[in-house]
Design an enzyme around this catalytic site. Structure first.
Site, PDB file in Angstrom:
ATOM      1  N   HIS A 216      -4.542  35.068  19.775  1.00 37.82           N
ATOM      2  CA  HIS A 216      -3.748  33.890  20.110  1.00 37.82           C
ATOM      3  C   HIS A 216      -4.208  32.759  19.213  1.00 37.82           C
ATOM      4  CE1 HIS A 216      -1.880  30.687  22.425  1.00 37.82           C
ATOM      5  NE2 HIS A 216      -1.153  31.619  22.980  1.00 37.82           N
TER       6      HIS A 216
ATOM      7  N   ASP B  27       1.097  38.499  27.019  1.00 38.05           N
ATOM      8  CA  ASP B  27       2.089  39.536  26.765  1.00 38.05           C
ATOM      9  C   ASP B  27       1.535  40.938  26.934  1.00 38.05           C
ATOM     10  OD1 ASP B  27       4.201  37.834  26.126  1.00 38.05           O
ATOM     11  OD2 ASP B  27       3.290  37.436  24.187  1.00 38.05           O
TER      12      ASP B  27
HETATM   13  N1  ACO Z   1      -4.576  42.778  15.691  1.00 41.94           N
HETATM   14  C1  ACO Z   1      -5.427  42.945  14.646  1.00 41.94           C
HETATM   15  N2  ACO Z   1      -5.960  41.919  13.939  1.00 41.94           N
HETATM   16  C2  ACO Z   1      -5.572  40.681  14.299  1.00 41.94           C
HETATM   17  C3  ACO Z   1      -4.690  40.444  15.365  1.00 41.94           C
HETATM   18  C4  ACO Z   1      -4.191  41.545  16.074  1.00 41.94           C
HETATM   19  N3  ACO Z   1      -3.349  41.365  17.081  1.00 41.94           N
HETATM   20  N4  ACO Z   1      -4.494  39.106  15.488  1.00 41.94           N
HETATM   21  C5  ACO Z   1      -5.223  38.525  14.538  1.00 41.94           C
HETATM   22  N5  ACO Z   1      -5.892  39.472  13.810  1.00 41.94           N
HETATM   23  C6  ACO Z   1      -6.842  39.242  12.716  1.00 41.94           C
HETATM   24  C7  ACO Z   1      -6.154  38.849  11.433  1.00 41.94           C
HETATM   25  O1  ACO Z   1      -5.845  39.974  10.631  1.00 41.94           O
HETATM   26  C8  ACO Z   1      -7.186  37.949  10.791  1.00 41.94           C
HETATM   27  O2  ACO Z   1      -8.182  38.779  10.233  1.00 41.94           O
HETATM   28  P1  ACO Z   1      -8.994  38.288   8.894  1.00 41.94           P
HETATM   29  O3  ACO Z   1      -9.724  37.049   9.323  1.00 41.94           O
HETATM   30  O4  ACO Z   1      -9.880  39.429   8.552  1.00 41.94           O
HETATM   31  O5  ACO Z   1      -7.939  38.030   7.870  1.00 41.94           O
HETATM   32  C9  ACO Z   1      -7.806  37.208  11.983  1.00 41.94           C
HETATM   33  O6  ACO Z   1      -7.632  38.114  13.111  1.00 41.94           O
HETATM   34  C10 ACO Z   1      -7.133  35.872  12.308  1.00 41.94           C
HETATM   35  O7  ACO Z   1      -5.735  36.108  12.409  1.00 41.94           O
HETATM   36  P2  ACO Z   1      -4.609  35.004  12.221  1.00 41.94           P
HETATM   37  O8  ACO Z   1      -3.315  35.670  11.908  1.00 41.94           O
HETATM   38  O9  ACO Z   1      -5.100  33.966  11.278  1.00 41.94           O
HETATM   39  O10 ACO Z   1      -4.538  34.375  13.645  1.00 41.94           O
HETATM   40  P3  ACO Z   1      -3.429  33.384  14.102  1.00 41.94           P
HETATM   41  O11 ACO Z   1      -4.083  32.435  15.015  1.00 41.94           O
HETATM   42  O12 ACO Z   1      -2.668  32.836  12.966  1.00 41.94           O
HETATM   43  O13 ACO Z   1      -2.394  34.339  14.865  1.00 41.94           O
HETATM   44  C11 ACO Z   1      -1.284  35.553  16.497  1.00 41.94           C
HETATM   45  C12 ACO Z   1      -2.256  34.412  16.222  1.00 41.94           C
HETATM   46  C13 ACO Z   1       0.031  35.350  15.717  1.00 41.94           C
HETATM   47  C14 ACO Z   1      -0.930  35.528  17.980  1.00 41.94           C
HETATM   48  C15 ACO Z   1      -1.938  36.886  16.091  1.00 41.94           C
HETATM   49  O14 ACO Z   1      -3.144  37.055  16.791  1.00 41.94           O
HETATM   50  C16 ACO Z   1      -1.008  38.080  16.314  1.00 41.94           C
HETATM   51  O15 ACO Z   1      -0.196  38.397  15.446  1.00 41.94           O
HETATM   52  N6  ACO Z   1      -1.110  38.773  17.508  1.00 41.94           N
HETATM   53  C17 ACO Z   1      -0.222  39.826  17.819  1.00 41.94           C
HETATM   54  C18 ACO Z   1       1.121  39.283  18.290  1.00 41.94           C
HETATM   55  C19 ACO Z   1       1.045  38.667  19.669  1.00 41.94           C
HETATM   56  O16 ACO Z   1       0.454  39.228  20.600  1.00 41.94           O
HETATM   57  N7  ACO Z   1       1.690  37.511  19.828  1.00 41.94           N
HETATM   58  C20 ACO Z   1       1.762  36.812  21.113  1.00 41.94           C
HETATM   59  C21 ACO Z   1       1.135  35.475  20.996  1.00 41.94           C
HETATM   60  S1  ACO Z   1       0.992  34.759  22.591  1.00 41.94           S
HETATM   61  C22 ACO Z   1       2.502  34.182  23.012  1.00 41.94           C
HETATM   62  O17 ACO Z   1       3.337  33.821  22.267  1.00 41.94           O
HETATM   63  C23 ACO Z   1       2.759  34.174  24.464  1.00 41.94           C
END
Ligand code: ACO
Length: 434
Positions: free
Chosen positions: A308, A365
């Site tokens: 998140h 979610d």
């Molecule tokens: N699975 C695997 N790796 C992940 C995940 C994941 N779900 N989420 C983040 N990471 C990793 C990224 O690859 C990144 O790794 P790195 O530092 O080695 O490059 C690190 O964690 C940080 O990730 P970001 O994308 O910078 O995190 P951000 O805060 O931008 O994204 C997000 C948050 C979009 C929710 C992301 O965690 C994601 O895509 N999750 C899956 C989708 C999801 O569940 N969305 C619901 C959000 S909650 C809502 O709307 C109610």
């Protein structure tokens, strides 16, 4: 308390400069960067708004490190246990819990406006049967602006509240109809004797020819789902609503913009994506492969429902929804093999260094899809249910924004394109297209 400043130097000739630091009631303070451009010709650069407070707001507070979510100061866990959705909607909109008379009046207004104009219902026939419910909702909610534009003055506070109530009130029928249309079943109408959530369930699942009894355990579980999704401060869809509204646009059109933003898999579309992911994983033996893929930098695969932007700890909503999922499954006497996959996946991921180091925890979610599936919702309705709950938050932010006077939102940019160049007039380089 004495005013604090952030001191900085842009050039030696100008010497030390300072920007005021603003304190909220909770959470990090914010540097007021407004003088930066006027005084120093500088913008701030923060793509994705990771360190930017786009507005002041008094509606919702999140402490992502501690896993805290407060609506108007009340913890989400307490609201989910003791309150109900329409009361939370009132709290978000007006700032205080209603007394009995205020709540009765609010719910009566919701009942007064919960029907859709028959001409709105006729719009549905223009959509393909297999249209995604979110596509239908974007269209139909946007279309409401054609019905209530001239009769509403957004400068008038009473008209604004009226529009907000209309939106919350009509959303259950809009969402239910986006499903019943897809299966060709005539749409039921809301019933005055039922509460908000039970009404949605009877419109969603009931046949027009039969009585439909809403199971009280499922009715309560659904009401909890709506409360958990009601607001989440300046997330992508809410910020979209606020930005659209900053131009003075029609509120129904602004909420349609919020629905469009919510649809994406990185936001509200994640609950649908979680279920697809769990179905693909299929059984506990396949979990290690999914974890390995999620960690592989060369694979775009992510564990949906994990991570998140704000929470770097448990999403407090995920614990509540997990408990509801278990309760509903026990109540209906159904073992869902995907629940076992979800529980094991969570256990394994939370012990894995990759997820621990990046503070990736299950978000709301992760379990909401299992709960909605247990209640009989088709996967493509999951995000529509999210939109139903979030409408309370969107309209509250829309109301709050109308009381501010900062004018239209207009971000700036760090331009990295070509510098000035002139159109070549000779020799002729192109021929006109035929
Ligand atoms: N699975 C695997 N790796 C992940 C995940 C994941 N779900 N989420 C983040 N990471 C990793 C990224 O690859 C990144 O790794 P790195 O530092 O080695 O490059 C690190 O964690 C940080 O990730 P970001 O994308 O910078 O995190 P951000 O805060 O931008 O994204 C997000 C948050 C979009 C929710 C992301 O965690 C994601 O895509 N999750 C899956 C989708 C999801 O569940 N969305 C619901 C959000 S909650 C809502 O709307 C109610």
């Amino acid at each position: 308390m004495a005013q604090k400043y952030l001191n900085f130097t842009v050039s030696e000739s100008e010497g030390e400069q300072s920007l005021p630091i603003l304190d909220g009631t909770l959470g990090p303070s914010a540097v007021d960067v407004q003088p930066l451009y006027n005084k120093h010709g500088l913008f701030t650069f923060d793509p994705g708004f990771r360190a930017t407070a786009s507005t002041k707001s008094a509606i919702t507070f999140i402490d992502g490190d501690a896993g805290i979510l407060l609506h108007r100061g009340y913890p989400i866990e307490e609201l989910a246990e003791h309150s109900h959705f329409t009361e939370v909607a009132y709290l978000l909109m007006f700032g205080e819990l209603p007394d009995a008379a205020e709540l009765a009046k609010f719910e009566a207004s919701l009942n007064m406006h919960n029907l859709l104009h028959e001409q709105v219902l006729s719009f549905y026939r223009g959509f393909r049967r297999d249209a995604h419910p979110m596509a239908v909702m974007v269209g139909v909610v946007g279309a409401l602006s054609a019905f209530y534009h001239d009769v509403m003055d957004i400068q008038n506070p009473a008209d604004r509240v009226h529009a907000a109530i209309r939106l919350i009130a009509k959303m259950p029928m809009i969402a239910a109809a986006s499903y019943t249309y897809s299966i060709g079943r005539p749409q039921r109408y809301p019933l005055g004797k039922l509460d908000y959530s039970s009404n949605f369930l009877q419109m969603m699942f009931g046949r027009p020819t039969d009585e439909y009894q809403v199971d009280p355990v499922l009715g309560r579980a659904f009401d909890v789902i709506l409360m958990l999704h009601a607001d989440h401060e300046q997330n992508a869809s809410t910020s979209t609503v606020r930005m659209a509204a900053s131009s003075g646009a029609n509120p129904f059109a602004c909420i349609a913009a919020g629905i469009a933003s919510l649809w994406g898999p990185a936001h509200g579309g994640a609950n649908e994506a979680v279920l697809k992911m769990l179905t693909e994983i299929g059984s506990v033996e396949n979990i290690p492969r999914a974890i390995a893929r999620a960690k592989d930098k060369n694979d775009s695969y992510r564990l949906m429902g994990f991570g998140h932007r704000v929470y770097r700890n448990f999403d407090p909503r995920s614990r509540v929804i997990q408990a509801q999922a278990k309760k509903v499954l026990a109540h209906i006497g159904k073992d869902d093999p995907l629940l076992e996959v979800a529980v094991r996946l969570e256990e394994i991921a939370l012990k894995d260094d990759y997820f621990v180091e990046r503070k990736l925890y299950p978000n709301v979610d992760f379990y909401s899809g299992i709960l909605l599936r247990a209640m009989g919702f088709p996967t493509n309705m999951f995000t529509a249910v999210f939109a139903l709950g979030r409408t309370a938050g969107w309209v509250s932010h829309w109301l709050e924004l109308q009381q501010e006077s900062h004018g239209i939102d207009r971000p700036r940019q760090l331009y990295v394109g070509k510098t000035l160049r002139h159109y070549p007039t000779a020799p002729v380089r192109r021929t006109a297209s035929k």
